[in-house]
Design a protein around this motif. Structure first.
Motif, mmCIF file in Angstrom:
data_model
loop_
_atom_site.group_PDB
_atom_site.id
_atom_site.type_symbol
_atom_site.label_atom_id
_atom_site.label_comp_id
_atom_site.label_asym_id
_atom_site.label_seq_id
_atom_site.Cartn_x
_atom_site.Cartn_y
_atom_site.Cartn_z
ATOM 1 N N GLU A 77 74.461 13.401 -27.170
ATOM 2 C CA GLU A 77 74.251 14.762 -26.658
ATOM 3 C C GLU A 77 75.583 15.503 -26.533
ATOM 4 O OE1 GLU A 77 72.217 14.059 -23.022
ATOM 5 O OE2 GLU A 77 70.211 14.011 -23.941
ATOM 6 N N GLY A 78 76.631 14.784 -26.104
ATOM 7 C CA GLY A 78 77.952 15.397 -26.005
ATOM 8 C C GLY A 78 78.475 15.846 -27.359
ATOM 9 N N ILE A 79 78.247 15.023 -28.387
ATOM 10 C CA ILE A 79 78.682 15.383 -29.741
ATOM 11 C C ILE A 79 77.910 16.599 -30.243
ATOM 12 C CG2 ILE A 79 78.709 14.600 -32.145
ATOM 13 C CD1 ILE A 79 80.906 13.389 -30.419
ATOM 14 N N VAL A 80 76.591 16.626 -29.997
ATOM 15 C CA VAL A 80 75.773 17.770 -30.416
ATOM 16 C C VAL A 80 76.251 19.046 -29.729
ATOM 17 C CG1 VAL A 80 73.457 18.785 -30.309
ATOM 18 C CG2 VAL A 80 73.743 16.388 -30.992
ATOM 19 N N PHE A 81 76.588 18.931 -28.442
ATOM 20 C CA PHE A 81 77.075 20.110 -27.721
ATOM 21 C C PHE A 81 78.308 20.693 -28.411
ATOM 22 C CE2 PHE A 81 80.311 21.784 -24.854
ATOM 23 C CZ PHE A 81 79.648 22.887 -24.324
ATOM 24 N N TRP A 82 79.256 19.832 -28.785
ATOM 25 C CA TRP A 82 80.495 20.346 -29.366
ATOM 26 C C TRP A 82 80.304 20.851 -30.795
ATOM 27 C CZ3 TRP A 82 84.562 22.299 -27.337
ATOM 28 C CH2 TRP A 82 84.914 21.957 -26.029
ATOM 29 N N LYS A 83 79.356 20.290 -31.503
ATOM 30 C CA LYS A 83 79.039 20.861 -32.818
ATOM 31 C C LYS A 83 78.558 22.297 -32.664
ATOM 32 C CE LYS A 83 77.744 16.641 -35.364
ATOM 33 N NZ LYS A 83 76.630 15.922 -36.033
ATOM 34 N N LYS A 84 77.664 22.515 -31.696
ATOM 35 C CA LYS A 84 77.141 23.868 -31.463
ATOM 36 C C LYS A 84 78.205 24.771 -30.852
ATOM 37 C CE LYS A 84 72.317 22.412 -30.998
ATOM 38 N NZ LYS A 84 71.128 22.326 -30.107
ATOM 39 N N GLU A 85 79.069 24.180 -30.021
ATOM 40 C CA GLU A 85 80.136 24.972 -29.399
ATOM 41 C C GLU A 85 81.090 25.512 -30.460
ATOM 42 O OE1 GLU A 85 82.061 26.045 -25.514
ATOM 43 O OE2 GLU A 85 80.144 26.124 -26.556
ATOM 44 N N ILE A 86 81.400 24.697 -31.461
ATOM 45 C CA ILE A 86 82.262 25.159 -32.559
ATOM 46 C C ILE A 86 81.563 26.271 -33.330
ATOM 47 C CG2 ILE A 86 83.346 24.484 -34.743
ATOM 48 C CD1 ILE A 86 84.812 23.496 -32.253
ATOM 49 N N GLU A 87 80.256 26.138 -33.549
ATOM 50 C CA GLU A 87 79.516 27.211 -34.227
ATOM 51 C C GLU A 87 79.587 28.504 -33.421
ATOM 52 O OE1 GLU A 87 75.559 25.838 -34.847
ATOM 53 O OE2 GLU A 87 76.137 24.276 -36.290
ATOM 54 N N ARG A 88 79.448 28.382 -32.089
ATOM 55 C CA ARG A 88 79.486 29.579 -31.238
ATOM 56 C C ARG A 88 80.852 30.259 -31.289
ATOM 57 N NH1 ARG A 88 75.863 26.385 -27.951
ATOM 58 N NH2 ARG A 88 77.616 25.333 -26.927
ATOM 59 N N GLU A 106 84.760 24.332 -40.975
ATOM 60 C CA GLU A 106 84.327 23.050 -41.536
ATOM 61 C C GLU A 106 85.284 21.908 -41.187
ATOM 62 O OE1 GLU A 106 86.201 25.434 -44.991
ATOM 63 O OE2 GLU A 106 84.938 25.803 -43.228
ATOM 64 N N ILE A 107 86.576 22.235 -41.028
ATOM 65 C CA ILE A 107 87.524 21.171 -40.691
ATOM 66 C C ILE A 107 87.351 20.751 -39.234
ATOM 67 C CG2 ILE A 107 89.963 20.530 -40.558
ATOM 68 C CD1 ILE A 107 90.550 22.376 -42.849
ATOM 69 N N LEU A 108 87.118 21.710 -38.343
ATOM 70 C CA LEU A 108 86.849 21.351 -36.951
ATOM 71 C C LEU A 108 85.570 20.525 -36.841
ATOM 72 C CD1 LEU A 108 87.749 24.728 -35.191
ATOM 73 C CD2 LEU A 108 89.050 22.597 -35.106
ATOM 74 N N GLN A 109 84.572 20.884 -37.643
ATOM 75 C CA GLN A 109 83.333 20.104 -37.640
ATOM 76 C C GLN A 109 83.573 18.698 -38.202
ATOM 77 O OE1 GLN A 109 80.694 20.842 -36.135
ATOM 78 N NE2 GLN A 109 80.317 23.051 -36.132
ATOM 79 N N ASP A 110 84.481 18.586 -39.187
ATOM 80 C CA ASP A 110 84.812 17.265 -39.731
ATOM 81 C C ASP A 110 85.395 16.360 -38.649
ATOM 82 O OD1 ASP A 110 83.925 17.650 -42.302
ATOM 83 O OD2 ASP A 110 85.862 18.317 -43.078
ATOM 84 N N ILE A 111 86.221 16.934 -37.780
ATOM 85 C CA ILE A 111 86.812 16.138 -36.692
ATOM 86 C C ILE A 111 85.713 15.597 -35.782
ATOM 87 C CG2 ILE A 111 88.329 16.220 -34.675
ATOM 88 C CD1 ILE A 111 89.953 18.391 -36.159
#
Length: 746
Positions: A59-70, A96-101
């Motif tokens: 859930e924490g990882i999903v949050f940050w994926k969406k946070e980067i999108e926001r 895309e690079i932030l999402q790769d991290i």
């Protein structure tokens, strides 16, 4: 610009080696890197948390994926996300690079094994390479090579982390080493997870260390002068991580039982080293020698030495070997009649083989060697026996003891020998066109001295009798062996087949670092154009182009490939060869308790008792294995049949070792090495070639080149290392060509 309260707090608490380097950045870049690093730290802590459940981690990882999108489409919901948004907008960081991290950190949660290094490379890119790509954007780097630099350095960082943190990762049930490499070393997952220390674990970790060093070296070569000032912080990080890697080496790679952490002083030294180089080091604004694609012709010891050196300097290498095995003239094979591995001639190394022993130490293969230290050789003649044995005293007294105890010499001989050695010590060199025999007689060396000391040394080192050998080359041999350190006079034998001394480890390392060894790839032509070697062709119809080429072929093979008008071709054709005959034989009982016997006044110079130094796994028990060596045999012996040579050798053994008459001669195998070594008499010595050629990107290696040494293993290793250094320094004139072009076989 907001004050990065969240980012600053997270970064300060981490006490990370990466954050350590931010002090040298301008204010805005320091702020940006602090926020960016805090983001990396927060998501990494999610994966490593011992308090969060697996579901909570996901859930924490999903949050940050969406946070980067926001960050890119609306307004982030977290304070750190809001700070990161300012950094993203100011430096135009790609999403895309932030999402790769984040995907890399997610792999820590969902993936605990990696089958191959290719799989692991994706992980290294996401958790380290991608971090580097974001960092160089903040640093303001603009040259395309800086992206390659970030990826190579990121891989080096992560490989260092993996090696350092084996114990920590084991506690999480994670193994970050490629499983196929573990299997190749015979290591089970359980041995890593339970931290069961063993020699094979040590050697496995050694190769992980060497691979990390390769990527560090590659990254250093990718720093373009225009971006160098902007990469000061990155190079400080690199220096600290290199120090961590070297600390692992100093602990003999035992990361199970040693905490690998740098002290504050060690970190300070690493930082000052970079600052000193940056502010006071040599400055050449145009110097840029990126990693090259280099093809090596020949997989003998010289070629392998060149390949190892180039790999350690960050280059990509392809070795073309005509045979189905490595080793060249120092090869091994199995004799079917007895099932025992023998060499293409018995080789003896010495303690003064500095470059060879350095390579042995780096590859961790010291257990393959058998040392006779201090030196001890029993010489047999029809007049009895005499022992040449150096004492344990430091140089030069070890030599004094050895010569005084050598019964073949009289008091007058001792005086003449020491007078002669003193003249060498003060660099009283022989004449260029003088033979060793002429030089010794001019120096008043007695016939007994020549017979019992200088002739055996010359024939062993130069594979020529004194009356044919170059005095200048023999002078170098005497100076290096007898007038060096005490250990220089030690004798070293290989406990396994000589062809397996370096080959397995070099092949493994090159493969691990992305280089290749191609077997049954015999070079049939060289294509030259405008003072450059453009490509080489092999008999299977393939063409190889590269930035540089190194020939580690024998002189006669290389000569056949060169243009007719080439001066190098004429030099190769002018070098003659000197043979060595090796009669391997097996008897039903031991003949001597000495690993080496010297024969005086005999056509056979040496007898080696293989059972006393070879690994038992390759010997053919219950038989006893020996090899008699005839160096530089005269024409009448060369004309003999194998059976005649066998009878001659056994007759000499029976005469000099009377007890051998009771033994039963069971089997023999004669190996004739007609081109065992080049023949370096005073005339042909001038035909030795330097590592450079008239073609700018074509370099030479091989024991026949001008190393200043005889044609020995040490000469081969040194030549490969030297040729690699020339290729390393060669400036590129254009973008690297593709390494391999396929053609139809003709």
């Amino acid at each position: 610009m907001n004050t990065p309260w969240i980012g600053q707090a997270v970064t300060s608490q981490s006490k990370s080696n990466l954050a350590l380097s931010f002090f040298c950045l301008p204010r805005e870049q320091k702020w940006a890197m602090t926020v960016f690093y805090a983001f990396c730290r927060v998501i990494d802590d999610i994966a490593d948390s011992t308090e969060l459940s697996l579901l909570e981690k996901k859930e924490g990882i999903v949050f940050w994926k969406k946070e980067i999108e926001r960050i890119y489409v609306s307004v982030p919901s977290s304070p750190l996300g809001k700070e990161l948004r300012e950094v993203v907008l100011k430096w135009k960081l790609p999403q895309e690079i932030l999402q790769d991290i984040i995907l890399g950190v997610e792999m820590d949660i969902t993936k605990s094994r990696y089958k191959t290094f290719e799989e692991l490379s994706l992980y290294c890119y996401r958790v380290a390479g991608a971090v580097g790509l974001i960092s160089i954007e903040i640093f303001g780097c603009r040259h395309s090579c800086s992206k390659e630099y970030a990826l190579a350095l990121g891989t080096a960082f992560q490989l260092t982390n993996i090696l350092r943190d084996v114990s920590k990762d084991s506690s999480y049930g994670r193994i970050y080493f490629p499983l196929d490499e573990l299997d190749e070393h015979g290591i089970s997952e359980q041995e890593l997870l339970t931290q069961k220390w063993s020699p094979k674990i040590r050697e496995f970790f050694r190769f992980q260390y060497l691979r990390a060093k390769h990527y560090f070296a590659k990254s250093s070569k990718l720093i373009h002068p225009s971006d160098r000032p902007k990469l000061l912080a990155a190079e400080i990080m690199s220096s600290v991580y290199r120090a961590i890697l070297e600390k692992i080496r100093t602990k003999q790679f035992n990361v199970f039982h040693h905490s690998i952490r740098l002290t504050k002083l060690q970190k300070l030294v690493s930082i000052l080293r970079v600052l000193g180089k940056n502010f006071w080091g040599p400055k050449n604004p145009t110097a840029f020698v990126p990693p090259k694609k280099i093809v090596i012709l020949g997989g003998g010891f010289a070629g392998l030495s060149a390949a190892f050196e180039l790999n350690s300097r960050g280059h990509d290498v392809v070795v073309l070997e005509a045979k189905s095995m490595l080793g060249g003239r120092a090869g091994s094979f199995k004799v079917p009649q007895v099932g025992e591995t023998i060499d293409t001639g018995q080789h003896v190394m010495m303690g003064c083989y500095d470059h060879t022993l350095e390579l042995v130490e780096k590859l961790g293969i010291g257990s393959k060697l058998f040392w006779i230290d201090p030196i001890k050789i029993v010489f047999l003649s029809h007049n009895g026996s005499s022992v040449l044995s150096a004492g344990q005293l430091p140089a030069p007294f070890h030599l004094l003891v050895g010569l005084l105890n050598y019964k073949s010499l009289s008091v007058a001989d001792w005086i003449k020998a020491f007078s002669f050695l003193f003249s060498i010590f003060i660099a009283d060199k022989p004449f260029e066109k003088e033979t060793a025999d002429q030089w010794l007689k001019r120096k008043h060396q007695s016939s007994s001295l020549i017979r019992s000391l200088w002739e055996p040394l010359c024939i062993a080192a130069l594979n020529l009798p004194l009356n044919e050998s170059s005095a200048l080359l023999f002078y170098r041999v005497v100076r290096k062996t007898l007038l060096g350190k005490r250990k220089d006079l030690s004798l070293i034998l290989c406990r396994i087949g000589l062809g397996e001394l370096f080959t397995k480890e070099c092949e493994r390392l090159l493969k691990m670092c992305g280089s290749r060894i191609l077997f049954k790839s015999s070079v049939c032509s060289l294509e030259f154009e405008n003072n450059y070697l453009k490509a080489v062709k092999t008999t299977d119809g393939k063409t190889y182009s590269a930035d540089c080429f190194i020939s580690a072929l024998p002189w006669h093979t290389l000569g056949s490939l060169l243009p007719e008008e080439s001066l190098l071709k004429k030099k190769c054709q002018s070098i003659k060869q000197s043979p060595i005959l090796s009669l391997y034989f097996w008897v039903d009982r031991p003949l001597t308790n000495e690993p080496i016997l010297g024969f005086l006044d005999s056509p056979v110079q040496w007898l080696f008792s293989r059972n006393l130094f070879m690994d038992s796994s390759i010997l053919s028990f219950p038989l006893y294995s020996y090899v008699a060596v005839i160096s530089a045999p005269p024409k009448d012996i060369l004309a003999m049949s194998s059976k005649e040579i066998e009878k001659m050798v056994w007759r000499e053994v029976n005469q000099l070792i009377p007890g051998s008459k009771e033994a039963r001669f069971c089997q023999s195998f004669l190996f004739k090495a007609m081109g065992a070594t080049p023949k370096f008499d005073p005339e042909s010595l001038k035909h030795r070639s330097s590592p450079t050629t008239s073609w700018n990107n074509f370099f030479l290696a091989g024991d026949w080149t001008d190393t200043g040494l005889p044609a020995t293993i040490e000469g081969a290793i040194l030549s490969g290392k030297t040729a690699a250094q020339y290729a390393d320094a060669f400036p590129l004139i254009a973008q690297s060509p593709p390494l391999l072009v396929e053609e139809k076989a003709t």
